[in-house]
Scaffold this motif. Structure first.
Motif, PDB file in Angstrom:
ATOM      1  N   VAL A  50       0.866  -1.230   0.021  1.00 45.72           N
ATOM      2  CA  VAL A  50       0.078   0.008  -0.033  1.00 45.72           C
ATOM      3  C   VAL A  50       0.841   1.297  -0.008  1.00 45.72           C
ATOM      4  N   ILE A  51       0.409   2.249  -0.789  1.00 43.82           N
ATOM      5  CA  ILE A  51       1.186   3.497  -0.553  1.00 43.82           C
ATOM      6  C   ILE A  51       0.673   4.251   0.658  1.00 43.82           C
ATOM      7  N   SER A  52       1.390   4.532   1.387  1.00 41.65           N
ATOM      8  CA  SER A  52       1.128   5.132   2.593  1.00 41.65           C
ATOM      9  C   SER A  52       1.181   6.658   2.395  1.00 41.65           C
ATOM     10  N   ASP A 101       4.774   6.970   2.697  1.00 38.79           N
ATOM     11  CA  ASP A 101       5.839   6.945   1.577  1.00 38.79           C
ATOM     12  C   ASP A 101       5.845   8.410   0.875  1.00 38.79           C
ATOM     13  N   VAL A 102       4.701   8.915   0.791  1.00 42.12           N
ATOM     14  CA  VAL A 102       4.519  10.330   0.290  1.00 42.12           C
ATOM     15  C   VAL A 102       3.337  11.227   1.188  1.00 42.12           C
ATOM     16  N   SER A 103       3.189  12.471   0.828  1.00 42.44           N
ATOM     17  CA  SER A 103       2.463  13.392   1.705  1.00 42.44           C
ATOM     18  C   SER A 103       1.844  14.379   1.003  1.00 42.44           C
ATOM     19  N   ALA A 104       0.826  14.995   1.480  1.00 41.33           N
ATOM     20  CA  ALA A 104       0.045  16.044   0.823  1.00 41.33           C
ATOM     21  C   ALA A 104      -0.690  16.837   2.042  1.00 41.33           C
ATOM     22  N   TYR A 200      14.009  11.464   1.837  1.00 44.03           N
ATOM     23  CA  TYR A 200      13.106  10.713   2.630  1.00 44.03           C
ATOM     24  C   TYR A 200      13.385  10.890   4.024  1.00 44.03           C
ATOM     25  N   ASP A 201      11.930  11.369   4.725  1.00 43.32           N
ATOM     26  CA  ASP A 201      12.011  11.395   5.964  1.00 43.32           C
ATOM     27  C   ASP A 201      10.688  10.536   6.641  1.00 43.32           C
ATOM     28  N   ALA A 202      10.769  10.306   7.905  1.00 38.82           N
ATOM     29  CA  ALA A 202       9.294   9.639   8.388  1.00 38.82           C
ATOM     30  C   ALA A 202       8.252  10.395   8.749  1.00 38.82           C
ATOM     31  N   CYS A 203       8.394  11.661   8.421  1.00 41.85           N
ATOM     32  CA  CYS A 203       7.458  12.497   8.643  1.00 41.85           C
ATOM     33  C   CYS A 203       6.533  12.971   7.337  1.00 41.85           C
ATOM     34  N   GLY A 205       7.745  11.365   4.102  1.00 42.00           N
ATOM     35  CA  GLY A 205       8.182  10.358   3.196  1.00 42.00           C
ATOM     36  C   GLY A 205       8.853  10.873   1.917  1.00 42.00           C
ATOM     37  N   ILE A 206       8.757  10.493   0.806  1.00 37.75           N
ATOM     38  CA  ILE A 206       9.538  11.030  -0.299  1.00 37.75           C
ATOM     39  C   ILE A 206       9.431  12.456  -0.667  1.00 37.75           C
ATOM     40  N   GLY A 207       8.071  12.931  -0.221  1.00 42.53           N
ATOM     41  CA  GLY A 207       7.753  14.376  -0.778  1.00 42.53           C
ATOM     42  C   GLY A 207       6.331  14.498  -0.945  1.00 42.53           C
ATOM     43  N   VAL A 208       6.024  15.568  -1.543  1.00 42.16           N
ATOM     44  CA  VAL A 208       4.504  15.940  -1.769  1.00 42.16           C
ATOM     45  C   VAL A 208       4.619  16.228  -3.448  1.00 42.16           C
ATOM     46  N   PRO A 209       3.308  16.297  -4.017  1.00 46.06           N
ATOM     47  CA  PRO A 209       3.066  16.713  -5.428  1.00 46.06           C
ATOM     48  C   PRO A 209       3.820  18.069  -5.843  1.00 46.06           C
ATOM     49  N   PRO A 210       4.440  18.239  -6.681  1.00 46.86           N
ATOM     50  CA  PRO A 210       5.427  19.467  -6.924  1.00 46.86           C
ATOM     51  C   PRO A 210       4.615  20.519  -7.123  1.00 46.86           C
TER      52      PRO A 210
END
Length: 212
Positions: A50-52, A101-104, A200-203, A205-210
């Motif tokens: 799952v993409i978290s 994995d990612v955030s928004a 990457y960080d545990a807050c 993830g990889i990042g947010v949409p650009p």
């Protein structure tokens, strides 16, 4: 069966949860799950199939102009208590699956507007527009982006793990800056020592949409 499944629900992790991970390994379907709105990890966000999706907070001026984006302090995050580290996270420290994995955007104070055309408890309010947040918002945001990208390319990822392998691979490649915005500002549950940082960080993830 092609497309994305957005899940804005979760429960505390539990022994034996890995036996359910196969449910999220379906051909041509990408599963996304909210990382949670509290310290720690939840399931199915912790599943390696799952993409978290974690959360961020956006700072704006009194006129509403964008100023900065940082980790949302209440986003769920950290290593799973039961899931082993998947291959796509091989470069990360530890032996456990780490979320998100990612955030928004997820902070309710800087959330998204939704329109509700139905009364609540048989009462109508002065406005049917509401500002909502939580990682339950961030998750369908990412699902929509992945769907639009797949539709534009006339292709779908073979499954979630392959999509995640691509994402983590891009983090190490030259396309990272064009596909993600790196969040390096603020912390999430600072007493757990998690802070936003480069890549990457545990807050977050990889990042947010650009574009966010």
């Amino acid at each position: 069966g092609k497309g994305e499944v957005s899940m804005s629900w979760g429960s505390p992790e539990f022994a034996g949860e890995a036996t359910y991970d196969g449910m999220f390994n379906q051909p041509n379907v990408v599963f996304l799950a909210a990382a949670g709105d509290g310290a720690g990890t939840i399931y199915p966000s912790a599943s390696p199939n799952v993409i978290s999706v974690g959360g961020t907070s956006i700072s704006r001026s009194p006129l509403g102009n964008y100023q900065a984006e940082g980790a949302w302090q209440q986003t769920g995050s950290g290593p799973s208590g039961f899931e082993a580290k998947p291959a796509y996270q091989s470069t990360l420290a530890g032996t456990r699956r780490v979320t998100p994995d990612v955030s928004a955007v997820a902070d309710p104070e800087t959330g998204v507007w939704v329109y509700n055309s139905f009364p609540y408890n048989n009462q109508y309010y002065s406005s049917d527009w509401w500002v909502v947040g939580g990682t339950s918002v961030a998750t369908p945001v990412w699902a929509g982006i992945l769907n639009a990208a797949s539709t534009a390319n006339k292709s779908f990822a073979a499954n979630t793990s392959i999509e995640l392998t691509r994402m983590y691979g891009d983090m190490a490649g030259t396309s990272y800056a064009t596909e993600f915005k790196d969040i390096t500002y603020r912390n999430c549950y600072f007493y757990r020592t998690y802070s936003a940082g480069p890549k990457y960080d545990a807050c977050t993830g990889i990042g947010v949409p650009p574009t966010f």
